[in-house]
Design an enzyme around this catalytic site. Structure first.
Site, PDB file in Angstrom:
ATOM      1  N   HIS A  72       8.608  -8.043  -9.357  1.00  0.00           N
ATOM      2  CA  HIS A  72       7.547  -7.474 -10.206  1.00  0.00           C
ATOM      3  C   HIS A  72       7.783  -5.971 -10.356  1.00  0.00           C
ATOM      4  CE1 HIS A  72       4.153 -10.690 -10.128  1.00  0.00           C
ATOM      5  NE2 HIS A  72       5.341 -11.231 -10.211  1.00  0.00           N
ATOM      6  N   TYR A 200      -5.461  -5.999 -10.584  1.00  0.00           N
ATOM      7  CA  TYR A 200      -6.494  -5.545  -9.647  1.00  0.00           C
ATOM      8  C   TYR A 200      -7.664  -5.032 -10.482  1.00  0.00           C
ATOM      9  CZ  TYR A 200      -2.974  -5.479  -5.851  1.00  0.00           C
ATOM     10  OH  TYR A 200      -2.028  -5.819  -4.907  1.00  0.00           O
ATOM     11  N   PRO A 292      -6.566  -6.239   2.700  1.00  0.00           N
ATOM     12  CA  PRO A 292      -5.430  -6.743   1.916  1.00  0.00           C
ATOM     13  C   PRO A 292      -5.209  -6.025   0.585  1.00  0.00           C
ATOM     14  CG  PRO A 292      -7.292  -8.257   1.799  1.00  0.00           C
ATOM     15  CD  PRO A 292      -7.659  -7.211   2.801  1.00  0.00           C
ATOM     16  N   LYS A 296      -0.304  -4.639   2.334  1.00  0.00           N
ATOM     17  CA  LYS A 296       0.535  -3.968   3.332  1.00  0.00           C
ATOM     18  C   LYS A 296       0.673  -4.704   4.667  1.00  0.00           C
ATOM     19  CE  LYS A 296       1.977  -0.522   1.028  1.00  0.00           C
ATOM     20  NZ  LYS A 296       2.771  -1.348   0.129  1.00  0.00           N
ATOM     21  N   TYR A 384       2.646   1.706  -3.097  1.00  0.00           N
ATOM     22  CA  TYR A 384       2.603   0.255  -3.326  1.00  0.00           C
ATOM     23  C   TYR A 384       3.977  -0.377  -3.103  1.00  0.00           C
ATOM     24  CZ  TYR A 384       0.981  -4.163  -5.240  1.00  0.00           C
ATOM     25  OH  TYR A 384       0.637  -5.493  -5.379  1.00  0.00           O
TER      26      TYR A 384
HETATM   27  C1  PHB Z   1      -1.861 -12.345  -2.424  1.00  0.00           C
HETATM   28  O1  PHB Z   1      -1.143 -12.826  -3.327  1.00  0.00           O
HETATM   29  O2  PHB Z   1      -2.337 -13.065  -1.546  1.00  0.00           O
HETATM   30  C2  PHB Z   1      -2.174 -10.901  -2.439  1.00  0.00           C
HETATM   31  C3  PHB Z   1      -1.518 -10.076  -3.337  1.00  0.00           C
HETATM   32  C4  PHB Z   1      -1.815  -8.734  -3.373  1.00  0.00           C
HETATM   33  C5  PHB Z   1      -2.759  -8.212  -2.506  1.00  0.00           C
HETATM   34  C6  PHB Z   1      -3.398  -9.036  -1.589  1.00  0.00           C
HETATM   35  C7  PHB Z   1      -3.099 -10.386  -1.554  1.00  0.00           C
HETATM   36  O3  PHB Z   1      -3.058  -6.888  -2.555  1.00  0.00           O
END
Ligand code: PHB
Ligand code: APR
Length: 389
Positions: A72, A200, A292, A296, A384
């Protein structure tokens, strides 16, 4: 029994460390209190930094990750009914890889079997001893019989509820903690993702995240109350709520379907210092937890493993204690930066129940700044994709 390193915990931290040690001729035994199937049944994270990918390659388990993982090059932030792309690769020259933790664990377990290294599952009452001396050992019970493994070092890779952190004198460890006043309700469904990159979303109804495990499997989350129960959330309610929190163009991309996993997790930040007590080192979730939002948790486990592995390799192969002595300091310096980033992402993207009008305006200004300032976007992107080791 005797080995060089006893590893407590067969999650990604323990397995990755064990593999790196094993392929450098350093003998190790892994003990876990649960069984292999239970560990593989846990649904966890899915975004890998390049450093994590490199370590998995070094451990010789990169084949399936490269074949099936999705590179990505950007993520989207959603607010004000619009998507704002952060060009991770344009800003940093790096990308992240979407590949589930469950798959990584699977690959590491298979490789460990192939390498002939010992793992003892369903080991009860695991206990580290004498790690303040040069002759530590670990005891455990299996099928009603008590066992002892003598070793040179113990790696506490046993997660946030493990025995390792509990085993150190409590006046030698300092903990730092922040709990957030909400949780994440997550679902997994066998449907194509809403977008080819992660979204997000900050919305007046709360945060939402569109993630994925593959081109056919989606992982979605919505911010929920800590009082919510899974039974309150039918699939239908989840899909409705998710779409309401996304900009129209993203909501239209959501394909709904039956969920095959649904869970609620609280969000918290936690760090224990130091991460080393004589010959016992804490690694991964045993030493720290991050919310989450910054993706990280797993990546920090990998960087801890990197520092500890370097230290142990120095000890065994170069007869130098410099690396092992510096483990805690080196690991914590990176840990705290990821703790800061995860806290910040959480703060910027969620709706806090007690935020006043001033706080709300500040959050809006921050989001606006992020997507209109190259410097601000670059800072997000740099964190990130992962800070250097
Ligand atoms: C996930 O795909 O579970 C996931 C992806 C990004 C995040 C948290 C969880 O920031
Ligand atoms: N004795 C033996 N094993 C134990 C004990 C104990 N007392 N307590 C816990 N364990 C085992 C657990 O059963 C688990 O398999 O330790 C393992 C810890 O694994 P994780 O919780 O997955 O922790 P870690 O390997 O550090 O993984 C890092 O990154 O994505 C995040 O939180 C997510 O699990 C992930 C973490």
């Amino acid at each position: 029994m005797r080995t060089q390193v006893v590893i407590i915990g067969s999650g990604p931290s323990g397995l990755l460390l064990g593999q790196l040690l094993g392929s450098n001729g350093i003998d190790n035994v892994i003990l876990d209190r649960v069984g292999r199937d239970y560990i593989l049944g846990r649904v966890r994270a899915g975004v890998l930094e390049q450093g994590t990918v490199d370590m998995l390659d070094e451990a010789g388990v990169g084949r399936r990750m490269h074949a099936e993982g999705l590179p990505h090059e950007g993520i989207s932030l959603a607010f004000d009914n619009r998507l704002h792309r952060i060009d991770l690769t344009g800003l940093t020259g790096k990308h992240v890889t979407v590949y589930g933790q469950t798959e990584i664990t699977h690959d590491l377990m298979d490789k460990r079997d192939e390498s002939g290294l010992t793992t003892i599952y369903k080991a009860a009452n695991v206990q580290p001893h004498d790690f303040d001396t040069d002759a530590p050992y670990v005891t455990y019970d299996k099928d009603g019989i008590s066992h002892r493994i003598d070793c040179d070092f113990i790696a506490g890779c046993d997660g946030s509820h493990g025995v390792s952190r509990q085993a150190v004198p409590q006046d030698t460890v300092r903990t730092y903690e922040r709990s957030y006043p909400f949780g994440w309700l997550g679902i997994m469904a066998e449907v194509p993702p809403a977008d080819h990159e992660l979204i997000y979303a900050n919305h007046p109804r709360g945060f939402a995240l569109c993630s994925m495990r593959s081109e056919h499997r989606s992982r979605y989350y919505v911010q929920c109350s800590l009082d919510d129960r899974i039974e309150d959330w039918s699939d239908e309610r989840f899909w409705d709520e998710l779409r309401r929190r996304l900009p129209k163009e993203a909501a239209e991309g959501v394909t709904t379907g039956p969920s095959f996993e649904k869970s609620i997790a609280p969000l918290r930040s936690f760090v224990a210092e130091p991460m080393q007590f004589g010959r016992l080192s804490l690694v991964g979730d045993a030493a720290h937890i991050v919310p989450p939002t910054g993706a990280k948790g797993l990546n920090l486990a990998a960087s801890d493993v990197h520092y500890l592995f370097e230290g142990l390799r120095g000890h065994y192969l170069e007869k130098s204690s410099a690396g092992i002595d510096a483990y805690s300091l080196k690991a914590l310096s990176r840990v705290w930066k990821a703790v800061r980033f995860s806290w910040w992402m959480t703060t910027v993207l969620h709706r806090f129940p007690d935020t006043d009008a001033f706080g709300q305006r500040i959050q809006e200004a921050e989001l606006d700044y992020l997507v209109h300032s190259q410097a601000a976007a670059a800072s997000l992107a740099e964190n990130y994709v992962g800070l250097p080791y």
